[in-house]
Design a protein around this motif. Structure first.
Motif, mmCIF file in Angstrom:
data_model
loop_
_atom_site.group_PDB
_atom_site.id
_atom_site.type_symbol
_atom_site.label_atom_id
_atom_site.label_comp_id
_atom_site.label_asym_id
_atom_site.label_seq_id
_atom_site.Cartn_x
_atom_site.Cartn_y
_atom_site.Cartn_z
ATOM 1 N N ILE A 267 0.808 -1.223 0.000
ATOM 2 C CA ILE A 267 0.000 0.000 0.000
ATOM 3 C C ILE A 267 0.845 1.278 0.000
ATOM 4 O O ILE A 267 0.450 2.269 -0.570
ATOM 5 C CB ILE A 267 -1.016 0.028 1.161
ATOM 6 N N PHE A 268 1.987 1.256 0.673
ATOM 7 C CA PHE A 268 2.914 2.365 0.566
ATOM 8 C C PHE A 268 4.253 1.972 1.161
ATOM 9 O O PHE A 268 4.389 0.924 1.770
ATOM 10 C CB PHE A 268 2.400 3.676 1.180
ATOM 11 N N VAL A 269 5.238 2.837 0.962
ATOM 12 C CA VAL A 269 6.603 2.624 1.439
ATOM 13 C C VAL A 269 6.986 3.827 2.279
ATOM 14 O O VAL A 269 6.640 4.965 1.942
ATOM 15 C CB VAL A 269 7.578 2.481 0.244
ATOM 16 N N ASP A 270 7.695 3.579 3.390
ATOM 17 C CA ASP A 270 8.208 4.662 4.237
ATOM 18 C C ASP A 270 9.706 4.812 4.033
ATOM 19 O O ASP A 270 10.427 3.820 3.927
ATOM 20 C CB ASP A 270 8.008 4.329 5.716
ATOM 21 N N MET A 271 10.168 6.050 4.024
ATOM 22 C CA MET A 271 11.599 6.343 3.949
ATOM 23 C C MET A 271 11.999 7.112 5.194
ATOM 24 O O MET A 271 11.282 8.007 5.634
ATOM 25 C CB MET A 271 11.917 7.185 2.716
ATOM 26 N N PRO A 272 13.173 6.809 5.759
ATOM 27 C CA PRO A 272 13.624 7.538 6.930
ATOM 28 C C PRO A 272 14.278 8.873 6.565
ATOM 29 O O PRO A 272 14.831 9.031 5.479
ATOM 30 C CB PRO A 272 14.656 6.595 7.548
ATOM 31 N N SER A 273 14.223 9.786 7.496
ATOM 32 C CA SER A 273 14.900 11.069 7.360
ATOM 33 C C SER A 273 15.214 11.582 8.759
ATOM 34 O O SER A 273 14.498 11.280 9.705
ATOM 35 C CB SER A 273 14.004 12.080 6.642
ATOM 36 N N ASP A 274 16.277 12.362 8.878
ATOM 37 C CA ASP A 274 16.527 13.022 10.159
ATOM 38 C C ASP A 274 15.870 14.400 10.186
ATOM 39 O O ASP A 274 15.953 15.116 11.171
ATOM 40 C CB ASP A 274 18.026 13.091 10.473
ATOM 41 N N ASP A 275 15.176 14.745 9.094
ATOM 42 C CA ASP A 275 14.407 15.985 9.011
ATOM 43 C C ASP A 275 13.221 15.742 8.070
ATOM 44 O O ASP A 275 13.263 16.115 6.889
ATOM 45 C CB ASP A 275 15.287 17.129 8.498
ATOM 46 N N PRO A 276 12.158 15.078 8.571
ATOM 47 C CA PRO A 276 11.029 14.737 7.705
ATOM 48 C C PRO A 276 10.393 15.933 6.999
ATOM 49 O O PRO A 276 9.968 15.805 5.852
ATOM 50 C CB PRO A 276 10.038 14.071 8.654
ATOM 51 N N ALA A 277 10.333 17.076 7.642
ATOM 52 C CA ALA A 277 9.731 18.243 7.001
ATOM 53 C C ALA A 277 10.558 18.676 5.789
ATOM 54 O O ALA A 277 10.010 18.988 4.728
ATOM 55 C CB ALA A 277 9.585 19.390 8.002
ATOM 56 N N ALA A 278 11.887 18.687 5.930
ATOM 57 C CA ALA A 278 12.759 19.060 4.808
ATOM 58 C C ALA A 278 12.684 18.020 3.694
ATOM 59 O O ALA A 278 12.658 18.365 2.505
ATOM 60 C CB ALA A 278 14.200 19.229 5.289
ATOM 61 N N ALA A 279 12.637 16.735 4.050
ATOM 62 C CA ALA A 279 12.525 15.677 3.045
ATOM 63 C C ALA A 279 11.193 15.790 2.300
ATOM 64 O O ALA A 279 11.140 15.628 1.074
ATOM 65 C CB ALA A 279 12.671 14.307 3.697
ATOM 66 N N ALA A 280 10.135 16.086 3.025
ATOM 67 C CA ALA A 280 8.824 16.247 2.389
ATOM 68 C C ALA A 280 8.838 17.430 1.427
ATOM 69 O O ALA A 280 8.300 17.350 0.313
ATOM 70 C CB ALA A 280 7.748 16.426 3.456
#
Length: 163
Positions: A8-21
């Motif tokens: 249904i979907f895939v998650d990716m890690p980030s140390d700054d989710p807002a910047a990655a988004a």
């Protein structure tokens, strides 16, 4: 089993989710659905899968999640668990993105690179899936492979590598 288990979907890690988004919203034009801001971001490409006759199906395009590596949600432990950092060594999952008919790999790679991504390769034809491939690593270490439709009887440019 009568029905398949469905991705249904895939998650990716980030140390700054807002910047990655923000990165993915700008590179691919996806809607950034923060849930909540800085903790988990669902990236929504919009639209639906296309039927073989070119019409739009009733099946929505898959979403992509971006989570905070320091506290991956959801998890039963509210404070999260180890590891709390991004991985940098070895192979990781790769996320394949179909290039839209009104976009180009050149524009996508340029936009990604301008925002801190590293281009991994350009201009490769993979006969197994009859597609033109290009790839980049985002600033958080996730690898994105772009796939372009080669079509029936593709005319692969001489400058492309092939397999």
């Amino acid at each position: 089993m009568t029905t398949p288990n469905t991705l249904i979907f895939v998650d990716m890690p980030s140390d700054d989710p807002a910047a990655a988004a923000k990165f993915y919203a700008e590179v691919f034009g996806w809607r950034n659905d923060a849930r909540p801001e800085g903790v988990y971001h669902r990236m929504v490409p919009g639209g639906n899968f296309i039927n073989s006759d070119g019409s739009e199906s009733t099946i929505g395009n898959l979403h992509l999640g971006i989570f905070d590596a320091a506290n991956a949600r959801p998890h039963p432990e509210l404070s999260g668990v180890e590891p709390r950092t991004l991985t940098s060594d070895g192979r990781k999952p790769r996320i394949w993105i179909l290039i839209g008919d009104d976009d180009t790999p050149e524009r996508i790679l340029s936009a990604a690179e301008e925002r801190g991504a590293t281009v991994l390769w350009r201009n490769h034809y993979w006969a197994t899936f009859n597609g033109y491939n290009h790839a980049f690593r985002d600033p958080w270490g996730s690898e994105i492979v772009l796939w372009g439709k080669a079509g029936d009887n593709p005319s692969v440019p001489e400058s492309f590598t092939r397999e």
